[in-house]
Design an enzyme around this catalytic site. Sequence first.
Site, PDB file in Angstrom:
ATOM      1  CB  THR A  72      -0.913  -0.007   1.254  1.00 24.91           C
ATOM      2  OG1 THR A  72      -1.815  -1.106   1.151  1.00 24.91           O
ATOM      3  CG2 THR A  72      -1.680   1.292   1.398  1.00 24.91           C
ATOM      4  CG  ASN A 151      -6.888  -7.789  -5.174  1.00 23.35           C
ATOM      5  OD1 ASN A 151      -6.706  -7.100  -6.172  1.00 23.35           O
ATOM      6  ND2 ASN A 151      -7.767  -7.486  -4.262  1.00 23.35           N
ATOM      7  CD  GLN A 179      -2.854 -11.003  -3.923  1.00 25.36           C
ATOM      8  OE1 GLN A 179      -2.332 -12.118  -3.894  1.00 25.36           O
ATOM      9  NE2 GLN A 179      -3.485 -10.512  -2.888  1.00 25.36           N
ATOM     10  CB  ALA A 200       7.377  -9.357   2.918  1.00 27.29           C
ATOM     11  CG  HIS A 201       1.354  -9.383   4.043  1.00 22.40           C
ATOM     12  ND1 HIS A 201       0.041  -9.781   4.065  1.00 22.40           N
ATOM     13  CD2 HIS A 201       1.368  -8.152   3.487  1.00 22.40           C
ATOM     14  CE1 HIS A 201      -0.712  -8.813   3.557  1.00 22.40           C
ATOM     15  NE2 HIS A 201       0.075  -7.817   3.195  1.00 22.40           N
ATOM     16  CB  THR A 237      15.085   3.888  11.912  1.00 24.83           C
ATOM     17  OG1 THR A 237      15.556   5.169  12.341  1.00 24.83           O
ATOM     18  CG2 THR A 237      16.065   2.807  12.321  1.00 24.83           C
ATOM     19  CB  CYS A 325     -17.469  -6.059   5.377  1.00 30.28           C
ATOM     20  SG  CYS A 325     -18.812  -6.420   6.478  1.00 30.28           S
TER      21      CYS A 325
HETATM   22  C1  LIG Z   1      -3.112  -6.317  -5.558  1.00 33.29           C
HETATM   23  C2  LIG Z   1      -2.755  -5.771  -4.226  1.00 33.29           C
HETATM   24  N1  LIG Z   1      -2.098  -4.610  -4.135  1.00 33.29           N
HETATM   25  C3  LIG Z   1      -1.744  -4.073  -2.961  1.00 33.29           C
HETATM   26  C4  LIG Z   1      -2.051  -4.707  -1.786  1.00 33.29           C
HETATM   27  C5  LIG Z   1      -1.679  -4.056  -0.491  1.00 33.29           C
HETATM   28  O1  LIG Z   1      -0.545  -4.652   0.034  1.00 33.29           O
HETATM   29  P1  LIG Z   1      -0.200  -4.498   1.588  1.00 33.29           P
HETATM   30  O2  LIG Z   1      -1.110  -5.419   2.310  1.00 33.29           O
HETATM   31  O3  LIG Z   1       1.240  -4.912   1.632  1.00 33.29           O
HETATM   32  O4  LIG Z   1      -0.396  -3.086   1.956  1.00 33.29           O
HETATM   33  C6  LIG Z   1      -2.730  -5.926  -1.814  1.00 33.29           C
HETATM   34  C7  LIG Z   1      -3.105  -6.605  -0.554  1.00 33.29           C
HETATM   35  O5  LIG Z   1      -4.184  -7.143  -0.425  1.00 33.29           O
HETATM   36  C8  LIG Z   1      -3.097  -6.468  -3.062  1.00 33.29           C
HETATM   37  O6  LIG Z   1      -3.766  -7.620  -3.163  1.00 33.29           O
END
Ligand SMILES: Cc1ncc(COP(=O)(O)O)c(C=O)c1O
Length: 385
Positions: A72, A151, A179, A200-201, A237, A325
């Site tokens: 994001t 996504n 994604q 990363a997540h 940092t 939601c």
């Molecule tokens: C296509 C896409 N872009 C951006 C993001 C946002 O990433 P983050 O969760 O690292 O802020 C997501 C997360 O759901 C995503 O699916």
Amino acid sequence: MRRVYLDHNATTPLDPRALEAMLPWLAGRPANASSAHSFGQAARAAVEEARAEVAALLGARPIEVTFTASGTEANNAVLAALGERAGSSPGHLVLSAFEHSSVRAAVARLEGRGWTVTRVSPERDGVVAPAAVEAALRPETRLVCLMLAQNELGTLQPVVEVAALCRAGGVALLCDAAQGAGKVPVEVGALGVDYLTLGAHKFYGPVGAGALWMRSGALFTAAMLGGGQERGRRSGTENVAAIAGFGAAARWARLELDERRARLGALRDRFEGRLRAATAGVSIHGVGAPRLAHTSHFAIAGVDGHDLMIRLDLAGYAVSTGSACASGAVEPSPTMRAAGYSADEAASSLRVSFGAGNDDDQVDAFLAALEREVGALRGAAVVGR
Ligand SMILES: Cc1ncc(COP(=O)(O)O)c(C=O)c1O
């Protein structure tokens, strides 16, 4: 009850190997990578090692990678920089109508500041037509935003083709690869984009680490000012623990990419084949299009996706609807509406995204639960009539 996680597009569990890379930095070792002493140098080395791994995942040079706290933030940084540079001379922007909210919202802010915006609708197969992007370009277009993998639907977008159109028109391209990175091969040079973002997540790294890749020479103005970290592109940092985990996750995603795709693609195909055979009224979305191997998005006619998701959760299976939601109201997914699906089709959809911990037995048990809950909801609908 044993719970089964089938929502890997939302986030993934941390890879133990990523955790291992993080632990020294969480366990009390001081870690300011800008400090000149040996503690600082050790932290710097960990950050640079991770940068090299993230760059390798993207086929990029480490110097082109800037760490952020999330995908994001990386998306917002590119769009904020564009607005900052343009100052009082706003231009025109093009984006696919089903970009992630972090792109859509940042674009909407620019729109509020006088930018004109063209939102290109994808086709019903969940893919944006390059010709539609081409038709949207204008002499005053400054940026096109096109994600690598959608996504919700899991569909892959024609980034290479759109990048070529952008280059020909002298327009920059932001590719949100949150994604796609770590799940499909990414070569920034071959893609031909100017900016690419990831987090990363989404591939077994920690939450709290993202990255912005920029082509050398691409325009950028930092939003975050201060100590000049990340070559002045993002002061603050560095989060050494999260970055070290990101690096390890990127390394294993690169080394295991083919194996993961093959294994999860087989699970997904098993699931979809059996779902179609067992349940009436199933339509699987994006089937004819290139898709992420681990994602299945489908509608079950006459069944409310949100109700089904809740029942499945109670039965021990975590899946997702595309529904936003907000304040208790469940709205049809903007992604599906953008791709031309009806509100009913959107409301009856579900997303299942498989991952490292899933196996055939879980898929089969999930299918049995799905059939049972669909039957219960359909029965309730008949009784309620
Ligand atoms: C296509 C896409 N872009 C951006 C993001 C946002 O990433 P983050 O969760 O690292 O802020 C997501 C997360 O759901 C995503 O699916």
